[in-house]
Design an enzyme around this catalytic site. Structure first.
Site: not given
Length: 308
Positions: A282-283
């Site tokens: 996600h990051f």
């Protein structure tokens, strides 16, 4: 290729070094004192960078350093996140409509008439609302795991969708582990093949922020209101079709929340969209800042940088 200050006259060298320094500032936008990072020459094209959960403008630190020699970077903390000072819950509506209104007012206070958007997670529906309201201001879009299509919603949304359908105290309580340091750390590490590449700074900072009095309830309010974003997906997609903004998706393909199909769906509405995937979660900037920075730089150079 990034420009260099080596060999420049002393005055030019000092000017170039000043341009790539990051400044940490506040700007009042209505009832909210917005914290933001700013770097680059204000005369250069602006990139407005909007973070998501569980993040803040800190997530863009490496990208800002890579782009500031050529672009004007503005990265605010959204209300309820980072160092932005906002009214308490009950005195300020923690909804995505309100976040968009505040950040739109913030851009007007800074006299940002045009800007490219870079969005992540929650920053995406904030940015999409701003683009709907003022399409003439948006010169290009970069989405780092910032969704706009239902097929992008992963299985991790299932308990949250239950809360949307039936927002009882019991269903809210079932999500009480979502705004916690342990959950935030999981979100930073899930889908990352070599977790030693993820600095603990990001998830530790955001974990401390979520422990501030009242912040967990603010995050649960926003989680409930995320349903409004899904309801607006058709409007957002209509904007993409009608305006055809240059669009680059830079996507961590192992994101448990926003699936790769959500990035690929842009091709339906913007056939020329560029979709890039990276072997991370996600990051994506935590592990692939260099690669994403090069892709973003090349994209912006093609679409918003005047000929040198």
């Amino acid at each position: 290729m990034a420009s260099s200050t080596i060999g420049l006259p002393a005055a030019d060298n000092a000017s170039a070094l000043h341009a790539i320094r990051t400044h940490y500032r506040y700007k009042q936008a209505g009832d909210v004192k917005v914290f933001y990072r700013e770097a680059g020459d204000p005369k250069s094209p602006t990139l407005l960078m909007l973070h998501g959960f569980a993040g803040s403008s800190f997530m863009f630190r490496d990208l800002i350093a890579q782009l500031a020699d050529r672009y004007h970077l503005i990265a605010p903390d959204l209300p309820g996140f980072g160092y932005t000072e906002a009214p308490e819950r009950g005195e300020y509506a923690y909804t995505f409509d309100q976040l968009a209104e505040t950040i739109n007012q913030f851009t007007e206070e800074l006299n940002l008439d045009t800007y490219a958007l870079m969005v992540h997670d929650y920053g995406a529906p904030v940015g999409w609302r701003m683009a709907l309201a003022h399409p003439q201001r948006v010169t290009a879009i970069i989405s780092q795991n910032g969704n706009a299509y239902e097929e992008g919603l992963g299985e991790a949304w299932a308990p949250i969708q239950t809360y949307w359908r039936d927002p009882t105290p019991e269903n809210r309580s079932a999500l009480s582990e979502f705004p916690t340091p342990a959950s935030i750390k999981w979100q930073y590490l899930e889908g990352v093949s070599d977790q030693s590449l993820v600095s603990p700074d990001g998830y530790s900072l955001e974990g401390m922020q979520v422990l501030r009095p009242g912040n967990a309830e603010i995050q649960l309010d926003l989680l409930l209101d995320y349903a409004s974003n899904v309801m607006m997906y058709p409007q957002f997609q209509h904007y993409f079709r009608d305006n055809q903004p240059p669009l680059l998706a830079v996507w961590g393909k192992h994101d448990p929340f926003f699936m790769a199909a959500g990035a690929e769906a842009w091709k339906r509405d913007i056939p020329d969209a560029v979709i890039n995937f990276y072997d991370t979660g996600h990051f994506a900037l935590e592990t692939h800042a260099k690669e994403i920075g090069l892709d973003v730089r090349n994209f912006l150079d093609r679409h918003i940088r005047p000929s040198d």
